[in-house]
Write a protein that holds these residues in place. Structure first.
Motif: not given
Ligand SMILES: NC(=O)c1ccc[n+]([C@@H]2O[C@H](COP(=O)([O-])OP(=O)(O)OC[C@H]3O[C@@H](n4cnc5c(N)ncnc54)[C@H](OP(=O)(O)O)[C@@H]3O)[C@@H](O)[C@H]2O)c1
Length: 340
Positions: A291-298
């Motif tokens: 959250t927001p979708k696609g904004m986190v780096v894993y």
């Protein structure tokens, strides 16, 4: 604090990056999508009727009837547009973006065309928001300006490395596994990429080296290979680092966990880098998580060998690595310069 919405334009709204702009701006708390362009052949058509929608979810209803307008500065001004999000191919951007800046627009670009100009920031708000001050050297507030975001692979790398800068990064060895959406739409021929991997992406390895140094203000040796793989969204990267200090695995985990954005921007995740010790994590199929979708780096697969630290990361190339990053940059701009 003024709570008005800024009228924004998307230039190149039908491409892979343009579609993410359209989706994220269809319901943005600070920005009002007011003007949409693509190449000349689409002018006058309704967005839903002309775009080949490649996102892995439905097109928001409000976008369907938006008209694709002419790429015309006077018409954009008449519509009250201040902020322009550019998803143009680099060759087109090279001419168009300086012209937009000269016409007073605040340009947030995904193209590489202006990234290496001295006074143009490559901005990632979590890592180098102070570089926004460079827009004053371009003439702001008297004139327009251009702010770029990094190449998509570099964005993921910079996010994972920013919290580790304090250990003194001496060398970076990076190998990427990059999805096909990174080449835009229609991109590669299915003949070339189906059941295959292509160990060459023109100019990409040089971009990583140049951009990571400019973004993080560091000067390590960089060893990069970039490979295109038959995956739709999300770039995976394996990384090995040498540090000036002796760094333990727990130091890296706590650096990532304590890495939080000071600015409360709508597009910044509460935890921008998320680590998991799950042995098969991360994978491109999680590209739209968070959250927001696609904004986190894993990050994951963390290990230490002969003093080196290794790990794997996943970045959504078209969201955090492109349109989402640009929107976040524009949020950082209006916040830093007190426009809201
Ligand atoms: N894809 C990624 O993961 C990614 C990540 C970071 C940065 N970038 C950069 O972001 C930019 C856009 O990438 P993309 O992947 O979205 O490319 P794309 O799918 O090829 O889309 C390009 C867009 O620009 C429009 N366009 C092309 N020529 C034009 C012209 N002469 N005048 C006006 N509009 C024109 C296209 O319109 P039509 O559809 O009508 O042709 C389309 O909307 C590129 O500079 C790319 O390097 C991409």
């Amino acid at each position: 604090m003024e709570n008005r919405k800024f009228k924004v334009a998307v230039i190149g709204a039908t491409g892979a990056v343009g579609q993410v702009f359209m989706w994220m701006l269809s319901d943005h708390p600070w920005f009002e999508l007011s003007y949409v362009t693509a190449s000349a052949a689409r002018v006058g058509q309704k967005y839903a009727a002309t775009v080949h929608w490649v996102m892995p979810f439905e097109m928001p209803e409000v976008l369907r009837d938006m008209e694709v307008r002419e790429f015309n500065f006077e018409a954009m001004k008449k519509e009250g547009v201040q902020i322009v999000f550019s998803a143009l191919p680099a060759a087109v951007a090279r001419e168009a973006e300086p012209q937009m800046r000269a016409n007073g627009f605040y340009v947030f670009s995904n193209a590489a065309a202006m990234r290496y100009d001295k006074d143009v920031p490559i901005l990632i708000p979590e890592t180098n928001s102070e570089q926004l001050e460079l827009i004053r050297n371009q003439g702001y507030p008297q004139t327009g300006f251009c702010v770029t975001n990094a190449n998509c692979v570099t964005t993921g790398l910079a996010m994972a490395l920013a919290p580790l800068r304090k250990f003194g990064i001496k060398t970076i060895t990076i190998n990427s596994y990059q999805s096909v959406s990174g080449a835009g739409y229609p991109g590669l021929s299915s003949f070339d990429i189906t059941d295959n991997c292509i160990p060459y992406i023109g100019g990409e390895e040089e971009k990583i080296e140049k951009e990571i140094k400019k973004i993080l203000s560091i000067d390590p040796d960089v060893y990069a290979y970039t490979v295109r793989v038959p995956v739709m969204f999300g770039h995976l990267e394996t990384v090995w680092l040498d540090f000036e200090k002796d760094v333990e695995i727990d130091d890296v985990i706590s650096a990532w966990e304590n890495f939080k954005e000071a600015n409360d921007l709508p597009s910044t995740p509460a935890q921008p880098v998320v680590y998991s010790s799950e042995p098969t994590f991360p994978q491109p199929k999680y590209a739209f998580w968070g959250t927001p979708k696609g904004m986190v780096v894993y990050t994951g697969r963390l290990k230490k060998k002969n003093g080196k630290i290794g790990f794997v990361l996943l970045v959504n190339n078209i969201v955090k690595g492109a349109a989402g990053g640009s929107i976040q940059n524009a949020e950082a701009f209006v916040t830093r310069f007190g426009l809201r």
